[in-house]
Write an enzyme that holds these catalytic residues in place. Structure first.
Site, PDB file in Angstrom:
ATOM      1  N   CYS A   1      14.438 -24.043 -29.654  1.00 42.17           N
ATOM      2  CA  CYS A   1      15.135 -23.799 -30.913  1.00 42.17           C
ATOM      3  C   CYS A   1      14.157 -23.353 -31.997  1.00 42.17           C
ATOM      4  O   CYS A   1      12.984 -23.657 -31.952  1.00 42.17           O
ATOM      5  CB  CYS A   1      15.814 -25.077 -31.386  1.00 42.17           C
ATOM      6  SG  CYS A   1      16.998 -25.724 -30.227  1.00 42.17           S
TER       7      CYS A   1
ATOM      8  N   LYS B   1       9.544 -19.567 -25.316  1.00 43.91           N
ATOM      9  CA  LYS B   1       8.110 -19.293 -25.461  1.00 43.91           C
ATOM     10  C   LYS B   1       7.307 -20.585 -25.504  1.00 43.91           C
ATOM     11  O   LYS B   1       6.227 -20.662 -24.950  1.00 43.91           O
ATOM     12  CB  LYS B   1       7.849 -18.495 -26.739  1.00 43.91           C
ATOM     13  CG  LYS B   1       6.381 -18.202 -26.990  1.00 43.91           C
ATOM     14  CD  LYS B   1       5.753 -17.410 -25.866  1.00 43.91           C
ATOM     15  CE  LYS B   1       4.279 -17.169 -26.072  1.00 43.91           C
ATOM     16  NZ  LYS B   1       3.651 -16.568 -24.872  1.00 43.91           N
TER      17      LYS B   1
ATOM     18  N   ARG C   1      11.186 -17.116 -29.408  1.00 38.50           N
ATOM     19  CA  ARG C   1      11.101 -18.490 -28.885  1.00 38.50           C
ATOM     20  C   ARG C   1      12.142 -18.763 -27.819  1.00 38.50           C
ATOM     21  O   ARG C   1      12.059 -19.737 -27.088  1.00 38.50           O
ATOM     22  CB  ARG C   1      11.258 -19.488 -30.029  1.00 38.50           C
ATOM     23  CG  ARG C   1      10.162 -19.424 -31.087  1.00 38.50           C
ATOM     24  CD  ARG C   1      10.535 -20.213 -32.340  1.00 38.50           C
ATOM     25  NE  ARG C   1      10.720 -21.605 -32.099  1.00 38.50           N
ATOM     26  CZ  ARG C   1       9.724 -22.506 -32.143  1.00 38.50           C
ATOM     27  NH1 ARG C   1       8.510 -22.103 -32.421  1.00 38.50           N
ATOM     28  NH2 ARG C   1       9.951 -23.781 -31.906  1.00 38.50           N
TER      29      ARG C   1
ATOM     30  N   ASN D   1      15.639 -29.213 -34.146  1.00 39.48           N
ATOM     31  CA  ASN D   1      14.918 -28.831 -32.929  1.00 39.48           C
ATOM     32  C   ASN D   1      14.387 -30.130 -32.348  1.00 39.48           C
ATOM     33  O   ASN D   1      13.757 -30.915 -33.049  1.00 39.48           O
ATOM     34  CB  ASN D   1      13.769 -27.863 -33.264  1.00 39.48           C
ATOM     35  CG  ASN D   1      13.031 -27.415 -32.008  1.00 39.48           C
ATOM     36  OD1 ASN D   1      13.493 -27.648 -30.894  1.00 39.48           O
ATOM     37  ND2 ASN D   1      11.876 -26.785 -32.194  1.00 39.48           N
ATOM     38  N   GLY D   2      14.686 -30.390 -31.072  1.00 37.49           N
ATOM     39  CA  GLY D   2      14.221 -31.623 -30.437  1.00 37.49           C
ATOM     40  C   GLY D   2      15.372 -32.275 -29.681  1.00 37.49           C
ATOM     41  O   GLY D   2      16.405 -31.659 -29.442  1.00 37.49           O
TER      42      GLY D   2
ATOM     43  N   GLU E   1       8.851 -14.893 -13.684  1.00 38.75           N
ATOM     44  CA  GLU E   1       9.479 -15.263 -14.955  1.00 38.75           C
ATOM     45  C   GLU E   1      10.055 -14.077 -15.709  1.00 38.75           C
ATOM     46  O   GLU E   1      10.926 -14.257 -16.556  1.00 38.75           O
ATOM     47  CB  GLU E   1       8.511 -16.044 -15.836  1.00 38.75           C
ATOM     48  CG  GLU E   1       7.332 -15.284 -16.354  1.00 38.75           C
ATOM     49  CD  GLU E   1       6.516 -16.131 -17.330  1.00 38.75           C
ATOM     50  OE1 GLU E   1       7.087 -16.906 -18.101  1.00 38.75           O
ATOM     51  OE2 GLU E   1       5.282 -16.001 -17.296  1.00 38.75           O
TER      52      GLU E   1
ATOM     53  N   TRP F   1      18.428 -23.206 -28.476  1.00 37.42           N
ATOM     54  CA  TRP F   1      18.150 -23.135 -27.032  1.00 37.42           C
ATOM     55  C   TRP F   1      18.775 -24.390 -26.460  1.00 37.42           C
ATOM     56  O   TRP F   1      18.273 -25.499 -26.669  1.00 37.42           O
ATOM     57  CB  TRP F   1      16.640 -23.097 -26.807  1.00 37.42           C
ATOM     58  CG  TRP F   1      16.216 -22.792 -25.402  1.00 37.42           C
ATOM     59  CD1 TRP F   1      16.111 -21.569 -24.812  1.00 37.42           C
ATOM     60  CD2 TRP F   1      15.837 -23.751 -24.406  1.00 37.42           C
ATOM     61  NE1 TRP F   1      15.667 -21.694 -23.524  1.00 37.42           N
ATOM     62  CE2 TRP F   1      15.512 -23.017 -23.236  1.00 37.42           C
ATOM     63  CE3 TRP F   1      15.742 -25.138 -24.367  1.00 37.42           C
ATOM     64  CZ2 TRP F   1      15.088 -23.632 -22.066  1.00 37.42           C
ATOM     65  CZ3 TRP F   1      15.319 -25.743 -23.205  1.00 37.42           C
ATOM     66  CH2 TRP F   1      15.006 -25.007 -22.067  1.00 37.42           C
TER      67      TRP F   1
ATOM     68  N   GLU G   1      -1.112 -17.194 -10.984  1.00 41.23           N
ATOM     69  CA  GLU G   1      -0.691 -16.602 -12.256  1.00 41.23           C
ATOM     70  C   GLU G   1       0.095 -15.313 -12.012  1.00 41.23           C
ATOM     71  O   GLU G   1       1.114 -15.066 -12.666  1.00 41.23           O
ATOM     72  CB  GLU G   1      -1.919 -16.345 -13.128  1.00 41.23           C
ATOM     73  CG  GLU G   1      -1.645 -15.630 -14.437  1.00 41.23           C
ATOM     74  CD  GLU G   1      -0.674 -16.365 -15.356  1.00 41.23           C
ATOM     75  OE1 GLU G   1      -0.346 -17.543 -15.083  1.00 41.23           O
ATOM     76  OE2 GLU G   1      -0.207 -15.755 -16.329  1.00 41.23           O
TER      77      GLU G   1
ATOM     78  N   LYS H   1       3.975 -14.701 -13.322  1.00 45.97           N
ATOM     79  CA  LYS H   1       4.335 -13.543 -14.160  1.00 45.97           C
ATOM     80  C   LYS H   1       5.514 -12.798 -13.541  1.00 45.97           C
ATOM     81  O   LYS H   1       6.493 -12.480 -14.213  1.00 45.97           O
ATOM     82  CB  LYS H   1       3.137 -12.600 -14.298  1.00 45.97           C
ATOM     83  CG  LYS H   1       2.004 -13.114 -15.139  1.00 45.97           C
ATOM     84  CD  LYS H   1       2.214 -12.941 -16.621  1.00 45.97           C
ATOM     85  CE  LYS H   1       2.749 -14.105 -17.367  1.00 45.97           C
ATOM     86  NZ  LYS H   1       2.215 -15.421 -17.277  1.00 45.97           N
TER      87      LYS H   1
ATOM     88  N   HIS I   1      -0.793 -21.992   7.291  1.00 49.54           N
ATOM     89  CA  HIS I   1      -0.279 -23.374   7.464  1.00 49.54           C
ATOM     90  C   HIS I   1       1.195 -23.454   7.129  1.00 49.54           C
ATOM     91  O   HIS I   1       1.660 -24.463   6.612  1.00 49.54           O
ATOM     92  CB  HIS I   1      -1.125 -24.319   6.602  1.00 49.54           C
ATOM     93  CG  HIS I   1      -2.560 -24.316   7.015  1.00 49.54           C
ATOM     94  ND1 HIS I   1      -3.074 -25.118   8.007  1.00 49.54           N
ATOM     95  CD2 HIS I   1      -3.598 -23.515   6.620  1.00 49.54           C
ATOM     96  CE1 HIS I   1      -4.356 -24.856   8.183  1.00 49.54           C
ATOM     97  NE2 HIS I   1      -4.698 -23.895   7.356  1.00 49.54           N
TER      98      HIS I   1
HETATM   99  C1  AGP Z   1       3.692 -18.414 -19.076  1.00 48.19           C
HETATM  100  O1  AGP Z   1       3.893 -17.024 -18.975  1.00 48.19           O
HETATM  101  C2  AGP Z   1       4.914 -19.155 -19.531  1.00 48.19           C
HETATM  102  N1  AGP Z   1       5.473 -18.613 -20.703  1.00 48.19           N
HETATM  103  C3  AGP Z   1       4.708 -20.653 -19.572  1.00 48.19           C
HETATM  104  O2  AGP Z   1       4.314 -21.055 -18.286  1.00 48.19           O
HETATM  105  C4  AGP Z   1       3.634 -21.165 -20.565  1.00 48.19           C
HETATM  106  O3  AGP Z   1       2.351 -20.779 -20.144  1.00 48.19           O
HETATM  107  C5  AGP Z   1       3.701 -22.692 -20.588  1.00 48.19           C
HETATM  108  O4  AGP Z   1       4.985 -23.061 -21.041  1.00 48.19           O
HETATM  109  C6  AGP Z   1       2.630 -23.345 -21.469  1.00 48.19           C
HETATM  110  O5  AGP Z   1       2.806 -22.930 -22.794  1.00 48.19           O
HETATM  111  P1  AGP Z   1       1.617 -23.241 -23.844  1.00 48.19           P
HETATM  112  O6  AGP Z   1       0.428 -22.480 -23.392  1.00 48.19           O
HETATM  113  O7  AGP Z   1       2.151 -22.779 -25.173  1.00 48.19           O
HETATM  114  O8  AGP Z   1       1.369 -24.725 -23.810  1.00 48.19           O
END
Ligand code: AGP
Length: 623
Positions: free
Chosen positions: A2, A618, A27, A103-104, A503, A77, A496, A500, A519
């Site tokens: 949010c 985000k 966000r 937010n929360g 997501e 959100w 990583e 990418k 394995h």
């Molecule tokens: C990565 O592309 C994602 N958006 C997500 O995994 C992100 O890295 C993770 O939520 C951690 O966020 P932060 O670095 O703001 O703590």
């Protein structure tokens, strides 16, 4: 997550709120709304499911723009309750006099809802937020009925303070009341709120992106703090009404850094910004002539770091992947026992934190709930807590004992790119800083800091291959399963790359150590399946070639990321993307770039929303 934006001042609030909400879109959200108190003293609320543009069209139907100069907006959100207009914020008490955005998560909302329902209150939504709005309204009326407040005291402030004492969970809230039309109240516990201090005006938001266009002077609220804001005054207190004297600080980033510029997407902008971001990240920290690394934020902790029994690197998602790179770097270059662990696991497993343990929280936003909680757990157990954070003034940055800012500039794209490479740069600098004070020779140290200083230029050479990466990707982006394989320093990069792709293109991808494939996962290899190998020069190169052979023998299609000049790799691969040759410990900074571009081009080709991928936020500020 949010997003909150709120305003009180002399200007018309509505356009400011809408502009602020657009700044917070990155966000992640599914509905939005605003509330203002208009000149007639009425509470004017509009909400809509979908993008901010939908809310704008709802507002346009009102024909006359509300001229109010106090109000608040919210991007939701969904946590409690489906995505509906009724569940969108702002929420009000049942008198309709008090409006709130949040937010929360209110963890005891069910008990509070039961209590309030039994008192006769009627709820319209499924949200925990409406319970808080109703609770504030209930307390407000109780206090009003007792009518014992000193003159000039804000009844709304007292009601908010009393209500927040009943709440368990996390909140960042903004509250207004039609009976106090010049008063904006904000409070936080666990969900960030920043107060922008203007000329006879205040703009409050969940992060700096919605403030920087109005003022660079800000106050960061801490947990259990609140502020009563009026056009000509503000007061900050704890929720126990104890005065707090906050420091007004200067925002680090400028408005233009939040702008998209000539790029089609923030993610592409941030991928191409990486060389510049790394220059900013290393500025003043790499002294090549003196052959030394300077990390001012850690200077007071050098001894603890050098004599650490163990360094624990903790974070989530991409930040955890950077931590895994850091694990290899610190053990390889500084010879310090290191462990990279998921924050969400660390915080709940009653972790062993022996004497002389250093815990480093890695986080772009500095607000990730699990990472914040893991850092607090480590501190609770006596560890020295350090942070590697991008967002200046964020909660993690303010709660650790010390740390290093990335200075990567705002990262708006949900998929983290420049933050990852800058986190790896900081971890490399840390490994060199400590290694040089332990067993590393001056010669090796000089080679590595010179290598680190050359990364921006080498990375630009990789970025020039974006179109080649696009062509390769488009051959396979209809395939629904990919594998990413690497060894040593390239194992975290494989993880990583898989994240990418998952997501933002919604393709299922898995990263793992190349040796692990035999394995079990090798059963996944089907004819034509794209398998990305990180096959750069290194002591396990021949092993990686063997793994490539195993995949080819089962029909897999090989996309290799290899070292410039390696002709041998072509014999085993359908496609090769070359990166410049560099010391093995620095290779992740280059090999991750083609994987970022694969994800970007795959998402684009599949018509996905690159900057606002479905279901994602985000910064995950809730558990
Ligand atoms: C990565 O592309 C994602 N958006 C997500 O995994 C992100 O890295 C993770 O939520 C951690 O966020 P932060 O670095 O703001 O703590």
């Amino acid at each position: 997550m949010c997003g909150i934006v709120a305003y009180v001042g002399r200007k018309i609030a509505q356009p400011l709120l809408i502009e602020g909400l657009k700044r917070l879109e990155y966000r992640g959200y599914d509905s939005a709304g605003i509330a203002v108190i208009d000149q007639s003293g009425d509470l004017f609320i509009r909400r809509a499911v979908g993008r901010i543009s939908v809310l704008e069209s709802v507002l346009q139907q009102d024909k006359v723009q509300c001229q109010a100069s106090i109000g608040m907006g919210h991007t939701r959100w969904a946590t409690h309750g489906t995505v509906t207009e009724l569940n969108a914020h702002p929420h009000t008490d049942d008198s309709g006099h008090i409006a709130l955005v949040h937010n929360g998560i209110i963890e005891n909302y069910a008990a509070l809802k039961k209590f309030l329902t039994e008192k006769g209150h009627t709820f319209r939504s499924q949200t925990d937020t409406e319970v808080l709005a109703m609770l504030i309204g209930d307390v407000y009326n109780d206090i009003k009925a007792r009518n014992h407040l000193a003159a000039g005291t804000s009844l709304l402030q007292k009601a908010v303070q009393a209500a927040l004492h009943e709440v368990e969970g996390t909140y960042g809230i903004a509250v207004i009341c039609k009976d106090e039309p010049d008063t904006l109240i904000v409070a936080r516990k666990g969900s960030p709120l920043i107060i922008g201090v203007g000329q006879d005006e205040y703009i409050v938001a969940s992060d700096a992106s919605a403030i920087v266009g109005h003022t660079a002077q800000v106050i960061y609220l801490n947990d259990n703090e609140m502020a009563v804001l009026r056009p000509d005054s503000f007061r900050t207190t704890t929720i126990d009404d104890v005065d707090v004297h906050p420091v007004v600080t200067q925002l680090e980033n400028k408005l233009e850094e939040y702008e998209l510029g000539d790029y089609p997407h923030y993610m592409l902008k941030e991928i191409f910004e990486q060389p510049h971001a790394i220059e900013n990240c290393t500025r003043g920290r790499l002294e090549l002539r003196e052959n030394r690394v300077v990390l001012g934020g850690l200077a007071n902790f050098t001894k603890e770091l050098l004599h650490a029994r163990r360094i624990i690197l903790t974070g989530q998602g991409t930040a955890w992947h950077a931590g895994l790179v850091g694990d290899y770097l610190l053990e390889d270059l500084a010879k310090i026992v290191t462990e990279a662990t998921y924050a969400s696991e660390f915080r709940y497993r009653n972790p062993l934190v022996e004497d002389n343990t250093v815990v480093i929280a890695i986080s772009q936003s500095g607000e990730t709930a699990d990472t914040l909680a893991a850092m607090r757990e480590a501190k609770e157990k006596g560890a020295l807590s350090l942070g590697i954070v991008n967002a200046v003034g964020s909660t993690i940055a303010r709660e650790v004992d010390g740390g290093v800012y990335l200075h990567a500039g705002p990262e708006i794209g949900v998929a983290s790119t420049k933050a990852f490479t800058c986190q790896c740069v900081v971890l490399t600098m840390l490994a060199l800083y400590l290694g040089r004070r332990r067993f590393m020779s001056p010669q090796i140290h000089q080679e590595l800091i010179d290598g680190l200083a050359s990364i921006p230029e080498l990375m630009n050479r990789v970025l020039q291959q974006s179109d080649l990466v696009r062509q390769i990707t488009e051959e396979y982006c209809e395939r629904e399963n990919w594998l990413f394989l690497g060894r040593g320093y390239q194992y975290p990069v494989a993880l990583e790359g898989a994240l990418k792709l998952k997501e933002i293109s919604y393709i299922h991808a898995e990263g793992m150590p190349a040796a692990e494939m035999k394995h079990g996962p090798i059963a996944l290899i089907s004819d034509g399946m794209p398998v990305v190998f990180l096959a750069t020069r290194g002591y396990q190169y021949d092993k990686v070639i063997s793994n490539i052979e195993e995949v080819r023998a089962r029909g897999g299609k090989i996309i290799a990321v290899a070292t410039e000049g390696d002709e041998n790799i072509k014999r085993y691969s359908q496609h090769v993307i070359y990166v410049p040759d560099i010391h093995e410990s620095l290779q992740p900074l280059l090999t991750v770039v083609p994987l970022q571009l694969i994800a970007y081009h795959a998402a684009l080709h599949r018509g996905c929303n690159v900057d606002k991928p479905r279901n994602l936020a985000k910064s995950v500020t809730v558990e």
